[in-house]
Enzyme design. Structure first.
Site, PDB file in Angstrom:
ATOM      1  N   TRP A  64       0.943  -1.238   0.101  1.00  0.00           N
ATOM      2  CA  TRP A  64       0.037  -0.180   0.194  1.00  0.00           C
ATOM      3  C   TRP A  64       0.781   1.340  -0.031  1.00  0.00           C
ATOM      4  O   TRP A  64       2.088   1.116   0.186  1.00  0.00           O
ATOM      5  CB  TRP A  64      -1.034  -0.090   1.000  1.00  0.00           C
ATOM      6  N   ASN A  65       0.353   2.330  -0.470  1.00  0.00           N
ATOM      7  CA  ASN A  65       1.097   3.659  -0.330  1.00  0.00           C
ATOM      8  C   ASN A  65       0.241   4.654   0.295  1.00  0.00           C
ATOM      9  O   ASN A  65      -0.791   4.823   0.349  1.00  0.00           O
ATOM     10  CB  ASN A  65       1.024   4.084  -1.961  1.00  0.00           C
ATOM     11  N   HIS A  72      -7.553  19.194  -7.546  1.00  0.00           N
ATOM     12  CA  HIS A  72      -7.612  19.412  -9.105  1.00  0.00           C
ATOM     13  C   HIS A  72      -6.649  18.885  -9.904  1.00  0.00           C
ATOM     14  O   HIS A  72      -5.880  19.739 -10.572  1.00  0.00           O
ATOM     15  CB  HIS A  72      -7.919  20.926  -9.503  1.00  0.00           C
ATOM     16  N   HIS A  76     -10.081  15.118 -13.347  1.00  0.00           N
ATOM     17  CA  HIS A  76     -10.585  15.739 -12.279  1.00  0.00           C
ATOM     18  C   HIS A  76     -12.096  16.547 -12.405  1.00  0.00           C
ATOM     19  O   HIS A  76     -12.430  16.960 -13.452  1.00  0.00           O
ATOM     20  CB  HIS A  76      -9.637  16.689 -11.283  1.00  0.00           C
ATOM     21  N   ASP A  78     -14.650  19.428 -11.177  1.00  0.00           N
ATOM     22  CA  ASP A  78     -14.793  20.870 -10.419  1.00  0.00           C
ATOM     23  C   ASP A  78     -16.262  21.018 -10.066  1.00  0.00           C
ATOM     24  O   ASP A  78     -17.071  20.991 -10.662  1.00  0.00           O
ATOM     25  CB  ASP A  78     -14.687  21.995 -11.514  1.00  0.00           C
ATOM     26  N   HIS A  82     -15.706  25.643  -6.468  1.00  0.00           N
ATOM     27  CA  HIS A  82     -14.352  25.859  -6.920  1.00  0.00           C
ATOM     28  C   HIS A  82     -14.201  27.167  -7.104  1.00  0.00           C
ATOM     29  O   HIS A  82     -13.192  27.843  -7.161  1.00  0.00           O
ATOM     30  CB  HIS A  82     -14.101  24.834  -7.869  1.00  0.00           C
ATOM     31  N   HIS A 211     -15.255  28.619 -16.012  1.00  0.00           N
ATOM     32  CA  HIS A 211     -15.206  28.563 -14.470  1.00  0.00           C
ATOM     33  C   HIS A 211     -16.255  29.943 -13.962  1.00  0.00           C
ATOM     34  O   HIS A 211     -17.127  29.316 -13.043  1.00  0.00           O
ATOM     35  CB  HIS A 211     -13.857  28.822 -13.842  1.00  0.00           C
TER      36      HIS A 211
END
Length: 261
Positions: A64-65, A72, A76, A78, A82, A211
């Site tokens: 695992w990490n 973002h 991804h 928004d 945002h 946006h």
């Protein structure tokens, strides 16, 4: 056929391949670029991964990490919150959005030729209206997928296309977003570039219109998509479900499309 039968039939068709599942997501890695803002602003963190254990003395039977990133980063989502225009909208963070919002039909607008000729290609309302005369009217509550061919540039400097005056990548102007939101009632905009706005989106009025207008009207954005060339113009279904981050402005996610064979 009742709803349960419809769902059962759909699952069977996914299993048989009659409905194809297309992955629209780029691989999230430390090498994947992030949006670079002017140096006076705080910057988006890239993806980072630290191995905790991998079948060794730190954990003999498990791998695992630890990971970290900006909301973002990579492919991804928004959320409206945002952007400043969406900050006062109710239930506009990723944890408060209704789960049904993450599923919708897609309309793929192909402008790859125009973007190949001009990396600063700007999509206008006139372009969309002309596109509709050739392809058909955009239905309400659709994800608008702006196909630019930019996904083919991932892994090269042309993907971000940064110059002294900023990025040079395609995107919409205010008229295009006003039309998609107010005339076609879109669910949101999906793009292959790092942001939903053009690289030179700051020159418009209002600046960064995707946006500004999308999120101010409670609509969504999807960035860093790939494989849009595998989708039909009409008829695919998008599933884009972000992580349920408390008060999150967005999230990396795996975007898939369901397409009839």
């Amino acid at each position: 056929m009742n709803s349960a039968e419809v769902l059962g039939s759909m699952v069977s068709q996914v299993g048989s391949g009659d409905i194809k599942v297309i992955d629209l997501t780029n691989v999230l890695s430390p090498d994947f670029p992030v949006l670079v803002l002017p140096e006076e602003f705080a910057q988006c963190a890239p993806f980072k991964r630290e191995t905790i254990s991998q079948y060794n003395d730190k954990g003999p039977m498990w791998y695992w990490n630890n990971i970290s990133m900006n909301e973002h980063t990579g492919t991804h989502f928004d959320a409206p919150v945002h952007w400043v225009t969406g900050k006062d909208l109710p239930d506009s963070t990723v944890d408060k959005l209704a789960a049904k919002e993450f599923i919708g039909q897609a309309v793929v607008m192909d402008f790859t030729d125009e973007c190949a000729a001009d990396p600063d290609f700007v999509l206008t309302a006139a372009d969309i209206k002309h596109w509709e005369t050739q392809n058909g009217k955009i239905p309400p509550q659709a994800w608008i997928m702006f196909h630019t061919g930019w996904a083919s540039k991932v892994g090269t400097e042309e993907y971000t296309n940064l110059r002294d005056d900023g990025a040079h990548t395609p995107g919409p102007d205010p008229s295009a977003i006003e039309f998609l939101v107010h005339e076609r009632d879109c669910k949101g905009l999906g793009v292959e570039t790092i942001g939903t706005d053009a690289g030179q989106g700051h020159v418009f009025e209002p600046p960064y219109p995707a946006h500004n207008i999308l999120h101010g009207n409670g609509r969504y954005g999807l960035q860093c998509l790939t494989n849009l060339d595998q989708l039909p113009t009409f008829g695919s279904v998008i599933i884009a479900s972000p992580l349920k981050i408390e008060d999150g402005s967005g999230s990396p996610l795996r975007v898939i499309a369901l397409v009839a064979s």
